[in-house]
Design an enzyme around this catalytic site. Structure first.
Site, PDB file in Angstrom:
ATOM      1  N   TYR A 151     -23.874  28.784 -41.293  1.00  0.00           N
ATOM      2  CA  TYR A 151     -25.242  28.591 -40.835  1.00  0.00           C
ATOM      3  C   TYR A 151     -25.482  29.309 -39.506  1.00  0.00           C
ATOM      4  CZ  TYR A 151     -29.359  26.252 -38.953  1.00  0.00           C
ATOM      5  OH  TYR A 151     -30.590  25.998 -38.386  1.00  0.00           O
TER       6      TYR A 151
ATOM      7  N   ASP B 185     -37.457  19.966 -37.170  1.00  0.00           N
ATOM      8  CA  ASP B 185     -37.016  20.747 -36.010  1.00  0.00           C
ATOM      9  C   ASP B 185     -38.220  21.059 -35.138  1.00  0.00           C
ATOM     10  OD1 ASP B 185     -36.003  22.536 -34.181  1.00  0.00           O
ATOM     11  OD2 ASP B 185     -35.089  23.851 -35.663  1.00  0.00           O
TER      12      ASP B 185
ATOM     13  N   ASP C 276     -27.828  19.528 -33.485  1.00  0.00           N
ATOM     14  CA  ASP C 276     -28.343  19.415 -34.850  1.00  0.00           C
ATOM     15  C   ASP C 276     -27.508  18.406 -35.626  1.00  0.00           C
ATOM     16  OD1 ASP C 276     -30.141  21.431 -34.282  1.00  0.00           O
ATOM     17  OD2 ASP C 276     -29.597  22.678 -36.010  1.00  0.00           O
TER      18      ASP C 276
END
Lengths: 123, 123
Positions: free
Chosen positions: B14, B38, B98
């Protein structure tokens, strides 16, 4: 929405309470009906009495905590921190990433701790 | 349960894809029906086409990413990372935390990014 500064203060209070205890003081930072999942993937603990029992393992330990990184978003916080527990002959250190949500009085409504046994270091 | 190493590899893929793009390659790391929030507190984006559109803002940017800390727990990962985007005359840097969940093929089923505008630095 809870002010970001109030959430930052709540995280600081939490890390102080984990270091100094007792478990009841840590549990008092949680809201009624709050949930705790530590580590993520384990059974969820619900409500303050069960949360107090969870932290009671720390009551007779010498614990130090240090905040490494904190991000606040909305009513949530994610933070990376170090917790060191002195055991006979060695210190157990782990640096989890915790995610918490907060109510409008900056009480913790949920806590999820991301770590695995691989992350534990002995020194 | 997805193996921890597969989740670690997925996080690395990612961060590589965010750095190198294009948006379609990033979106391909997500499962069908995946969700993206996000930053946390903003509207949730659902499904791969919308997720691709979200990342398309990066398609013409020069982006660098660096993993700072990663914790895997169950089918989830929490990770702190740095993303730097070169803009005309300055570099915009942010270090979010995250949280992702993964399916049994280590595809991302949800992503939630903890950061706020206060965390952006210009250099």
């Amino acid at each position: 929405m809870t002010a970001a500064q109030d959430i930052r203060s709540a995280v600081a209070r939490y890390l102080d309470a984990v270091a100094t205890g007792p478990a009841a003081d840590i549990a008092d930072l949680y809201a009624d009906g709050a949930t705790l999942e530590d580590p993520v993937g384990s059974a969820q603990i619900v409500d303050r009495a069960a949360i107090r029992d969870f932290y009671s393992a720390l009551d007779n330990a010498t614990v130090k905590t240090e905040l490494l990184a904190l991000r606040v978003a909305g009513n949530s916080a994610a933070f990376h921190f170090r917790v060191s527990t002195e055991m006979p002959g060695q210190t157990v250190t782990i640096e989890p990433i915790d995610v918490m949500t907060f109510d409008d009085q900056a009480r913790i409504t949920s806590m999820r701790a991301f770590w695995s046994p691989d992350d534990i270091t002995l020194g």
